[in-house]
Scaffold this motif. Sequence first.
Motif, mmCIF file in Angstrom:
data_model
loop_
_atom_site.group_PDB
_atom_site.id
_atom_site.type_symbol
_atom_site.label_atom_id
_atom_site.label_comp_id
_atom_site.label_asym_id
_atom_site.label_seq_id
_atom_site.Cartn_x
_atom_site.Cartn_y
_atom_site.Cartn_z
ATOM 1 N N GLN A 118 -3.324 26.659 80.790
ATOM 2 C CA GLN A 118 -4.240 27.638 81.351
ATOM 3 C C GLN A 118 -4.867 28.487 80.253
ATOM 4 O OE1 GLN A 118 -4.971 27.974 84.676
ATOM 5 N NE2 GLN A 118 -6.480 29.564 84.219
ATOM 6 N N GLU A 119 -4.064 28.896 79.290
ATOM 7 C CA GLU A 119 -4.566 29.749 78.213
ATOM 8 C C GLU A 119 -5.621 29.027 77.385
ATOM 9 O OE1 GLU A 119 -2.756 32.495 74.589
ATOM 10 O OE2 GLU A 119 -1.627 30.760 75.313
ATOM 11 N N VAL A 120 -5.371 27.769 77.052
ATOM 12 C CA VAL A 120 -6.331 26.997 76.264
ATOM 13 C C VAL A 120 -7.603 26.755 77.069
ATOM 14 C CG1 VAL A 120 -6.751 24.779 75.147
ATOM 15 C CG2 VAL A 120 -4.549 25.922 74.868
ATOM 16 N N TYR A 121 -7.445 26.450 78.355
ATOM 17 C CA TYR A 121 -8.626 26.252 79.204
ATOM 18 C C TYR A 121 -9.511 27.487 79.230
ATOM 19 C CZ TYR A 121 -11.314 26.657 83.492
ATOM 20 O OH TYR A 121 -12.318 26.921 84.391
ATOM 21 N N GLU A 122 -8.920 28.648 79.439
ATOM 22 C CA GLU A 122 -9.708 29.874 79.528
ATOM 23 C C GLU A 122 -10.402 30.186 78.205
ATOM 24 O OE1 GLU A 122 -7.390 33.068 81.145
ATOM 25 O OE2 GLU A 122 -6.931 31.962 82.998
ATOM 26 N N LYS A 123 -9.798 29.781 77.110
ATOM 27 C CA LYS A 123 -10.438 29.942 75.805
ATOM 28 C C LYS A 123 -11.587 28.946 75.637
ATOM 29 C CE LYS A 123 -9.526 29.574 70.836
ATOM 30 N NZ LYS A 123 -8.498 29.280 69.793
ATOM 31 N N ASN A 124 -11.406 27.717 76.113
ATOM 32 C CA ASN A 124 -12.389 26.659 75.873
ATOM 33 C C ASN A 124 -13.587 26.697 76.805
ATOM 34 O OD1 ASN A 124 -10.905 25.578 73.771
ATOM 35 N ND2 ASN A 124 -9.919 24.007 75.011
ATOM 36 N N VAL A 125 -13.414 27.209 78.014
ATOM 37 C CA VAL A 125 -14.514 27.169 78.969
ATOM 38 C C VAL A 125 -15.560 28.245 78.681
ATOM 39 C CG1 VAL A 125 -13.589 28.745 80.746
ATOM 40 C CG2 VAL A 125 -15.023 26.778 81.421
ATOM 41 N N VAL A 126 -15.167 29.329 78.055
ATOM 42 C CA VAL A 126 -16.089 30.434 77.784
ATOM 43 C C VAL A 126 -17.254 30.020 76.885
ATOM 44 C CG1 VAL A 126 -16.283 32.655 76.576
ATOM 45 C CG2 VAL A 126 -14.486 32.306 78.278
ATOM 46 N N PRO A 127 -17.034 29.315 75.758
ATOM 47 C CA PRO A 127 -18.164 28.919 74.910
ATOM 48 C C PRO A 127 -19.175 28.022 75.600
ATOM 49 C CG PRO A 127 -16.118 28.752 73.677
ATOM 50 C CD PRO A 127 -15.736 28.992 75.104
ATOM 51 N N LYS A 160 -22.678 35.972 83.864
ATOM 52 C CA LYS A 160 -22.474 37.342 83.368
ATOM 53 C C LYS A 160 -21.005 37.702 83.151
ATOM 54 C CE LYS A 160 -26.901 37.745 83.786
ATOM 55 N NZ LYS A 160 -27.739 37.551 82.567
ATOM 56 N N HIS A 161 -20.138 36.732 83.126
ATOM 57 C CA HIS A 161 -18.728 37.004 82.861
ATOM 58 C C HIS A 161 -18.616 37.715 81.509
ATOM 59 C CE1 HIS A 161 -14.518 36.300 81.842
ATOM 60 N NE2 HIS A 161 -14.294 35.963 83.100
ATOM 61 N N PRO A 162 -17.837 38.794 81.411
ATOM 62 C CA PRO A 162 -17.778 39.561 80.158
ATOM 63 C C PRO A 162 -17.438 38.726 78.929
ATOM 64 C CG PRO A 162 -16.714 40.774 81.924
ATOM 65 C CD PRO A 162 -17.048 39.425 82.485
ATOM 66 N N ALA A 163 -16.495 37.807 79.049
ATOM 67 C CA ALA A 163 -16.114 36.984 77.890
ATOM 68 C C ALA A 163 -17.247 36.048 77.495
ATOM 69 C CB ALA A 163 -14.853 36.181 78.211
ATOM 70 N N VAL A 164 -18.010 35.576 78.462
ATOM 71 C CA VAL A 164 -19.161 34.711 78.184
ATOM 72 C C VAL A 164 -20.237 35.489 77.444
ATOM 73 C CG1 VAL A 164 -21.051 33.404 79.239
ATOM 74 C CG2 VAL A 164 -18.707 33.133 80.097
ATOM 75 N N LEU A 165 -20.528 36.687 77.915
ATOM 76 C CA LEU A 165 -21.547 37.512 77.271
ATOM 77 C C LEU A 165 -21.135 37.879 75.845
ATOM 78 C CD1 LEU A 165 -22.483 39.893 80.224
ATOM 79 C CD2 LEU A 165 -23.731 37.884 79.418
ATOM 80 N N GLU A 166 -19.865 38.125 75.656
ATOM 81 C CA GLU A 166 -19.374 38.455 74.308
ATOM 82 C C GLU A 166 -19.536 37.254 73.379
ATOM 83 O OE1 GLU A 166 -15.242 39.958 72.100
ATOM 84 O OE2 GLU A 166 -15.339 39.789 74.292
ATOM 85 N N TYR A 167 -19.195 36.056 73.864
ATOM 86 C CA TYR A 167 -19.327 34.873 73.024
ATOM 87 C C TYR A 167 -20.798 34.570 72.729
ATOM 88 C CZ TYR A 167 -18.741 30.255 71.050
ATOM 89 O OH TYR A 167 -18.764 29.188 70.190
ATOM 90 N N PHE A 217 -20.365 28.265 78.588
ATOM 91 C CA PHE A 217 -21.336 29.081 79.309
ATOM 92 C C PHE A 217 -22.041 30.080 78.401
ATOM 93 C CE2 PHE A 217 -18.777 27.198 82.561
ATOM 94 C CZ PHE A 217 -19.713 26.876 83.532
ATOM 95 N N GLY A 218 -21.385 30.508 77.324
ATOM 96 C CA GLY A 218 -22.089 31.326 76.347
ATOM 97 C C GLY A 218 -23.245 30.559 75.733
ATOM 98 N N ALA A 219 -23.005 29.284 75.416
ATOM 99 C CA ALA A 219 -24.051 28.445 74.829
ATOM 100 C C ALA A 219 -25.131 28.115 75.860
ATOM 101 C CB ALA A 219 -23.443 27.164 74.276
ATOM 102 N N LEU A 220 -24.757 27.902 77.116
ATOM 103 C CA LEU A 220 -25.759 27.661 78.164
ATOM 104 C C LEU A 220 -26.647 28.894 78.342
ATOM 105 C CD1 LEU A 220 -23.715 25.737 80.889
ATOM 106 C CD2 LEU A 220 -25.473 24.795 79.378
ATOM 107 N N ASN A 221 -26.045 30.075 78.304
ATOM 108 C CA ASN A 221 -26.839 31.301 78.369
ATOM 109 C C ASN A 221 -27.876 31.340 77.249
ATOM 110 O OD1 ASN A 221 -25.214 32.097 80.491
ATOM 111 N ND2 ASN A 221 -24.453 33.969 79.511
ATOM 112 N N LYS A 222 -27.438 30.948 76.042
ATOM 113 C CA LYS A 222 -28.325 30.986 74.876
ATOM 114 C C LYS A 222 -29.463 29.976 75.014
ATOM 115 C CE LYS A 222 -29.039 32.585 70.634
ATOM 116 N NZ LYS A 222 -29.175 34.016 70.311
#
Length: 332
Positions: free
Chosen positions: A185-194, A317-324, A196-201
């Motif tokens: 779970q921890e690795v998944y939550e770390k890996n999924v954020v980038p 708009k997830h905070p971790a996504v916006l930060e990444y 959507f950060g990249a999709l936002n970009k």
Amino acid sequence: MAAVPNGIHNPGTADGWHGVIPSAEFPAERDRYHLYIGLFCQFAHRANFVRHLKGLADFIDISIVKPYPKSDEGWRFPSSDEEYSGATVDHLFGEDYLHKIYFRADPEYKGRYSVPVLWDQKAGTIESAELLRWLPTAFNELLPATLASVDLYPSHLRAKIDSITSWMQDDINFGVYKAGFSPTQEVYEKNVVPVFGALNKIEQIIAQNGGPFVLGKEITELDIRLYATLIRFDVGYAQYFKCNLGTIRHDYPVLNNWLKGMYWDVEASRASTNFKHIKENYTKSTNPNAITHMGPFPDIEEGVERHWSRLVVGGVKHPAVLEYEQTLPNLP
């Protein structure tokens, strides 16, 4: 079988093949090369996309493995072209498994048996798996001017292409797999954020450039890299790779419009896309009950908005996504 040329592959290892067309060893010739792909694989999709976009179907014939099941022996060919719609027998050798093509080139090969594979019928070996960069220009000398002029890596855009590729490949193209195959779970939550950060970009970049392609009016290799991933996103990755912080059609108006434009306006997109193979690869290879989802419906929406300025830039708009997202570089 002809000997593998020195410097192209180290026999008996897991090292891949690194030949390039055209070259002294591998000249551009009609009917010399044969492409092995799976319609489910985004990386094989890139090669097949280029094959259609550049009019290479008359130069390079093709064989297509089934999308499932994948056993310890790897991907399998159907026993006939009628067994599974869209898949074909091995048109060259009549083999039942793809790995046997690798062993024809190197009987001691110890690497993965993946697609795409480009077989050289004269040298009796495999060409490079890194096809996207050189295949678009490999046969230009034999093509009519209208097709030869299609340049997916034009000199005036190379700095931008390289800049975006540096993070899009890792965060989106490979990112969906890193999320989907996370062991905890921890690795998944770390890996999924980038992802959507990249999709936002990318959503913002396409909007700034005004479409219809990533960098504006010219289609480049970025569009092919992105298309091969995003055409699978809502129908596969969002569900089976747990990339569901958002979907393309709901959360990314600009990317969704770009994706619709690619599919409906660029013939090579439709010619190289098979949703049945994409869906059943995930469901029947990973789902113990082999149940394939019906949705989303439709697989790709219609109605391309030609006035890109009318689109509202979206994003997750997830905070971790916006930060990444803020860590990704701006275009040079």
